[in-house]
Design an enzyme around this catalytic site. Sequence first.
Site, short mmCIF file in Angstrom:
data_model
loop_
_atom_site.label_atom_id
_atom_site.label_comp_id
_atom_site.label_asym_id
_atom_site.label_seq_id
_atom_site.Cartn_x
_atom_site.Cartn_y
_atom_site.Cartn_z
N CYS A 157 0.58 -1.39 0.09
CA CYS A 157 -0.11 -0.04 -0.01
C CYS A 157 0.85 1.16 -0.04
CB CYS A 157 -0.89 0.08 1.20
SG CYS A 157 -2.37 -0.97 1.04
N SER A 158 2.06 1.24 0.02
CA SER A 158 3.15 2.33 -0.09
C SER A 158 3.61 2.53 -1.22
CB SER A 158 4.17 2.09 0.91
OG SER A 158 3.41 2.76 2.48
#
Length: 374
Positions: A157-158
């Site tokens: 998710c980063s």
Amino acid sequence: MTTSVVISGTGLWTPSHKITNEELVEAYNGYAEKFNADNRTDIEIGELAAKPLSSAEFIEKASGIRSRYTYIKDGILDITRMRPNIPKRADDELSDQAEMAIHAAKKALTAANKTAADIDAVIVSCAYTQRSYPALAIEVQEALGIKGFGFDMLVACSAATFALHRAYEMIAAGTAKGVLVINPELTSPQVNYGDRDSHFIFGDVATALVVEAAETADAEHVYEIMSTKAVTSYSNNIRSNFGYVSRANDSDPFANDMLFHQEGRKVFKEVCPMAVEHINEHLQRHSLDSSNVKRWWLHQANINMNSLISKKLLGREASLEEAPIVLDTYANTASAGSIIAFNLHHQDLVSGEIGLLCSFGAGYSIGSLILKKH
């Protein structure tokens, strides 16, 4: 001479297929009831756990999600299938994720007043890629007619913020004149639609950003990247184990533990303070605090997580104008969530105003950028 690096264009591609909580719950409950009936004996003697039923109200309370978009809807709501039915494409056809990426990339290029000739690096960065090689970024580069180089990144998710960090560094170092960062988040194939606690979490989308030097930017909305900050800390609490090694393990590559799964309570408890500390330290680097930030473009995973983080940062509840929410209609789109928020909620800022873009997720990984409107 220090090069000022900016984001000059943003693109968002939203799939045409949408699934509401009510639709998803109807399919899940039908699947659960069938599973319980088919396995009644094993459930009664304790060999199997019964599948619990769900409700749209449960999903919204637990996550803030009301609906999600999906690349292909067919198959997801079929209780005998419970996964999208995505037709296989031949090797000489454009791949699914490349198609998604190109839709978003073209929008970002238009917003930045740029053409393929202005870009010499392409980064495709997302939670999942549909193949190992050739890189999706190189496929996209070829389809768009971009000369230069491209590569893929996977940082869960980063992924989007970490890719922006790399783009920032390339422009600052002079190794690229224009970088196209694309996040084609095709998450639906990795969702376990037979799991009550996670079947509602993800949606599909594609986002893109153009990063360049300030001196070459001529778009209507330009944001200086004041600085970037990243941190990772290993955790098993969010996992997706699918991969080619399962063939050598003689294990089922599509078993439940190979799909997305998490220890949600642990993630909430551990990531929230980690994100608050990270953001405060980043702001302090510029002698700023939360009062100096006009807009918070935060990761869009869970409304309760966003509410707690923004409250810890501001000392009060954040308004939707300050910290816009898009997960109610898009769900968790992995790395693209904060970019969607930026795409939809940046044009009203005026010159000199500051915003903070931040992601947090599996790894654990946290990435942030402090942006100032030109």
